[in-house]
Design a protein around this motif. Structure first.
Motif, PDB file in Angstrom:
ATOM      1  N   ARG A   1       0.819  -1.207   0.000  1.00  0.00           N
ATOM      2  CA  ARG A   1       0.000   0.000   0.000  1.00  0.00           C
ATOM      3  C   ARG A   1       0.856   1.262   0.000  1.00  0.00           C
ATOM      4  O   ARG A   1       1.953   1.287   0.577  1.00  0.00           O
ATOM      5  N   ASP A   2       0.334   2.288  -0.627  1.00  0.00           N
ATOM      6  CA  ASP A   2       0.954   3.610  -0.573  1.00  0.00           C
ATOM      7  C   ASP A   2       0.670   4.190   0.807  1.00  0.00           C
ATOM      8  O   ASP A   2      -0.494   4.345   1.197  1.00  0.00           O
ATOM      9  N   PRO A   3       1.706   4.502   1.584  1.00  0.00           N
ATOM     10  CA  PRO A   3       1.467   4.999   2.943  1.00  0.00           C
ATOM     11  C   PRO A   3       0.639   6.286   2.973  1.00  0.00           C
ATOM     12  O   PRO A   3      -0.070   6.553   3.941  1.00  0.00           O
ATOM     13  N   ALA A   4       0.733   7.084   1.909  1.00  0.00           N
ATOM     14  CA  ALA A   4       0.031   8.371   1.899  1.00  0.00           C
ATOM     15  C   ALA A   4      -1.456   8.202   1.611  1.00  0.00           C
ATOM     16  O   ALA A   4      -2.299   8.855   2.238  1.00  0.00           O
ATOM     17  N   THR A   5      -1.782   7.310   0.669  1.00  0.00           N
ATOM     18  CA  THR A   5      -3.183   7.172   0.246  1.00  0.00           C
ATOM     19  C   THR A   5      -3.854   5.921   0.790  1.00  0.00           C
ATOM     20  O   THR A   5      -5.082   5.834   0.829  1.00  0.00           O
ATOM     21  N   GLY A   6      -3.058   4.941   1.192  1.00  0.00           N
ATOM     22  CA  GLY A   6      -3.617   3.678   1.651  1.00  0.00           C
ATOM     23  C   GLY A   6      -4.041   2.753   0.529  1.00  0.00           C
ATOM     24  O   GLY A   6      -4.534   1.648   0.775  1.00  0.00           O
ATOM     25  N   ARG A   7      -3.858   3.186  -0.719  1.00  0.00           N
ATOM     26  CA  ARG A   7      -4.252   2.366  -1.859  1.00  0.00           C
ATOM     27  C   ARG A   7      -3.212   1.293  -2.143  1.00  0.00           C
ATOM     28  O   ARG A   7      -2.005   1.503  -1.930  1.00  0.00           O
ATOM     29  N   VAL A   8      -3.674   0.156  -2.633  1.00  0.00           N
ATOM     30  CA  VAL A   8      -2.768  -0.918  -3.028  1.00  0.00           C
ATOM     31  C   VAL A   8      -2.116  -0.517  -4.342  1.00  0.00           C
ATOM     32  O   VAL A   8      -2.808  -0.266  -5.345  1.00  0.00           O
ATOM     33  N   THR A   9      -0.798  -0.432  -4.351  1.00  0.00           N
ATOM     34  CA  THR A   9      -0.076   0.021  -5.540  1.00  0.00           C
ATOM     35  C   THR A   9       0.637  -1.095  -6.278  1.00  0.00           C
ATOM     36  O   THR A   9       0.948  -0.953  -7.459  1.00  0.00           O
ATOM     37  N   GLU A  10       0.941  -2.193  -5.597  1.00  0.00           N
ATOM     38  CA  GLU A  10       1.605  -3.300  -6.277  1.00  0.00           C
ATOM     39  C   GLU A  10       1.337  -4.609  -5.548  1.00  0.00           C
ATOM     40  O   GLU A  10       0.949  -4.616  -4.374  1.00  0.00           O
ATOM     41  N   LEU A  11       1.491  -5.683  -6.279  1.00  0.00           N
ATOM     42  CA  LEU A  11       1.438  -7.033  -5.729  1.00  0.00           C
ATOM     43  C   LEU A  11       2.804  -7.662  -5.919  1.00  0.00           C
ATOM     44  O   LEU A  11       3.473  -7.426  -6.931  1.00  0.00           O
ATOM     45  N   TYR A  12       3.215  -8.473  -4.949  1.00  0.00           N
ATOM     46  CA  TYR A  12       4.493  -9.156  -5.093  1.00  0.00           C
ATOM     47  C   TYR A  12       4.441 -10.501  -4.387  1.00  0.00           C
ATOM     48  O   TYR A  12       3.635 -10.714  -3.483  1.00  0.00           O
ATOM     49  N   GLY A  13       5.273 -11.408  -4.837  1.00  0.00           N
ATOM     50  CA  GLY A  13       5.306 -12.740  -4.240  1.00  0.00           C
ATOM     51  C   GLY A  13       6.071 -13.720  -5.094  1.00  0.00           C
ATOM     52  O   GLY A  13       7.082 -13.351  -5.713  1.00  0.00           O
ATOM     53  N   TYR A  14       5.567 -14.953  -5.174  1.00  0.00           N
ATOM     54  CA  TYR A  14       6.294 -16.053  -5.791  1.00  0.00           C
ATOM     55  C   TYR A  14       5.429 -16.823  -6.781  1.00  0.00           C
ATOM     56  O   TYR A  14       4.231 -17.022  -6.558  1.00  0.00           O
ATOM     57  N   PHE A  15       6.055 -17.268  -7.868  1.00  0.00           N
ATOM     58  CA  PHE A  15       5.521 -18.323  -8.713  1.00  0.00           C
ATOM     59  C   PHE A  15       6.282 -19.597  -8.374  1.00  0.00           C
ATOM     60  O   PHE A  15       7.515 -19.569  -8.236  1.00  0.00           O
ATOM     61  N   ILE A  16       5.572 -20.706  -8.259  1.00  0.00           N
ATOM     62  CA  ILE A  16       6.194 -22.001  -7.961  1.00  0.00           C
ATOM     63  C   ILE A  16       5.737 -22.996  -9.024  1.00  0.00           C
ATOM     64  O   ILE A  16       4.534 -23.176  -9.236  1.00  0.00           O
ATOM     65  N   ASP A  17       6.679 -23.594  -9.715  1.00  0.00           N
ATOM     66  CA  ASP A  17       6.343 -24.574 -10.751  1.00  0.00           C
ATOM     67  C   ASP A  17       6.098 -25.919 -10.081  1.00  0.00           C
ATOM     68  O   ASP A  17       7.021 -26.576  -9.615  1.00  0.00           O
ATOM     69  N   VAL A  18       4.826 -26.333 -10.019  1.00  0.00           N
ATOM     70  CA  VAL A  18       4.456 -27.583  -9.356  1.00  0.00           C
ATOM     71  C   VAL A  18       4.051 -28.646 -10.380  1.00  0.00           C
ATOM     72  O   VAL A  18       3.389 -29.621 -10.038  1.00  0.00           O
ATOM     73  N   THR A  19       4.469 -28.467 -11.639  1.00  0.00           N
ATOM     74  CA  THR A  19       4.113 -29.413 -12.698  1.00  0.00           C
ATOM     75  C   THR A  19       4.518 -30.825 -12.324  1.00  0.00           C
ATOM     76  O   THR A  19       3.711 -31.765 -12.402  1.00  0.00           O
ATOM     77  N   ASN A  20       5.756 -30.990 -11.916  1.00  0.00           N
ATOM     78  CA  ASN A  20       6.236 -32.334 -11.600  1.00  0.00           C
ATOM     79  C   ASN A  20       5.548 -32.901 -10.372  1.00  0.00           C
ATOM     80  O   ASN A  20       5.289 -34.115 -10.298  1.00  0.00           O
ATOM     81  N   SER A  21       5.221 -32.035  -9.401  1.00  0.00           N
ATOM     82  CA  SER A  21       4.519 -32.501  -8.209  1.00  0.00           C
ATOM     83  C   SER A  21       3.134 -33.027  -8.569  1.00  0.00           C
ATOM     84  O   SER A  21       2.699 -34.063  -8.067  1.00  0.00           O
ATOM     85  N   HIS A  22       2.440 -32.329  -9.440  1.00  0.00           N
ATOM     86  CA  HIS A  22       1.114 -32.786  -9.855  1.00  0.00           C
ATOM     87  C   HIS A  22       1.209 -34.107 -10.605  1.00  0.00           C
ATOM     88  O   HIS A  22       0.400 -35.002 -10.405  1.00  0.00           O
ATOM     89  N   ARG A  23       2.197 -34.209 -11.485  1.00  0.00           N
ATOM     90  CA  ARG A  23       2.354 -35.451 -12.234  1.00  0.00           C
ATOM     91  C   ARG A  23       2.679 -36.613 -11.295  1.00  0.00           C
ATOM     92  O   ARG A  23       2.170 -37.722 -11.454  1.00  0.00           O
ATOM     93  N   ALA A  24       3.536 -36.335 -10.307  1.00  0.00           N
ATOM     94  CA  ALA A  24       3.907 -37.394  -9.365  1.00  0.00           C
ATOM     95  C   ALA A  24       2.697 -37.827  -8.542  1.00  0.00           C
ATOM     96  O   ALA A  24       2.500 -39.018  -8.282  1.00  0.00           O
ATOM     97  N   ALA A  25       1.885 -36.843  -8.124  1.00  0.00           N
ATOM     98  CA  ALA A  25       0.699 -37.187  -7.338  1.00  0.00           C
ATOM     99  C   ALA A  25      -0.274 -38.027  -8.160  1.00  0.00           C
ATOM    100  O   ALA A  25      -0.852 -38.999  -7.665  1.00  0.00           O
TER     101      ALA A  25
END
Length: 227
Positions: free
Chosen positions: A113-137
């Motif tokens: 969030r922008d501290p001045a306005t309180g609005r959400v200005t960006e998203l951040y985090g992770y992508f995780i490739d779980v292709t092999n996990s799904h295939r294994a399951a």
């Protein structure tokens, strides 16, 4: 753009080690500027989408164009809600990479969030490739085969990775959570890890487990009589 340019609170190197022992780690970081719709990807996210690092300019339309048609609406809804609320979010969905191959990715993140306005200005985090996990399951369900000892160790590493991503802790703390649950319940760490990974990558899963779901599992990981 290298991975150091994308913010994140969890150590990427530790998450990579926990989730995969292969040559190309299946975890990458991202940042989405909500004002411009442009994304900042670490090298791993480019590779997950079938591009060389820096080959394209990642934007929201580009991202959605690579989502599997059956999952595109779900992903778009997740991003819209996250942009509105800034709350932590997660999703598991399929993509078609630049070569037309289907891959399964998990995305988790939160808003800034922008501290001045309180609005959400960006998203951040992770992508995780779980292709092999799904295939294994899927293979485990189809064949009912017993995992080899090396695979047992791998599932513990994957379970630690889930705890690290969802709870924002390091490798030692993640293993400590599994060990403490094992000591309390007299259930083997590898069995607890296997159950946790199935919450994360089992067939039909559409969302990452919430911290509350994980805590509930660790509080009482004993097999259910009606399971």
């Amino acid at each position: 753009m290298n991975s150091a340019q994308v913010p994140g609170e969890v150590s990427l190197g530790k998450v990579e080690q926990a989730l995969d022992g292969g040559d190309r780690p299946p975890v990458g970081r991202y940042r989405l500027d909500l004002a411009t719709g442009e994304w900042a990807w670490s090298d791993e996210v480019y590779l997950m989408h079938g591009f060389e690092p820096g080959e394209v300019v990642p934007t929201t339309p580009l991202m959605l164009s690579h989502k599997h048609p059956d999952d595109k609406g779900h992903v778009d809804g997740v991003l819209r809600r996250a942009a509105e609320t800034g709350q932590t979010f997660s999703s598991v969905h399929r993509i078609l990479d630049a070569q037309g191959r289907t891959r399964t990715l998990a995305v988790t993140g939160q808003g800034k969030r922008d501290p001045a306005t309180g609005r959400v200005t960006e998203l951040y985090g992770y992508f995780i490739d779980v292709t092999n996990s799904h295939r294994a399951a899927a293979a485990r369900d189809a064949t009912a085969s017993i995992q080899a000892s090396a695979e047992r160790r791998a599932v513990i590493e994957q379970a630690k990775g889930v705890l690290m991503v969802v709870h924002g802790i390091d490798d030692a703390e993640a293993f400590g959570m599994l060990r403490d649950a094992s000591n309390r319940s007299n259930v083997a760490v590898r069995d607890i890890a296997d159950t946790l990974v199935n919450l994360f990558s089992g067939p039909g899963v559409t969302d990452l487990p919430t911290p509350e779901a994980i805590d509930a599992l660790l509080a009482d990981p004993r097999p259910r009589e009606d399971a």
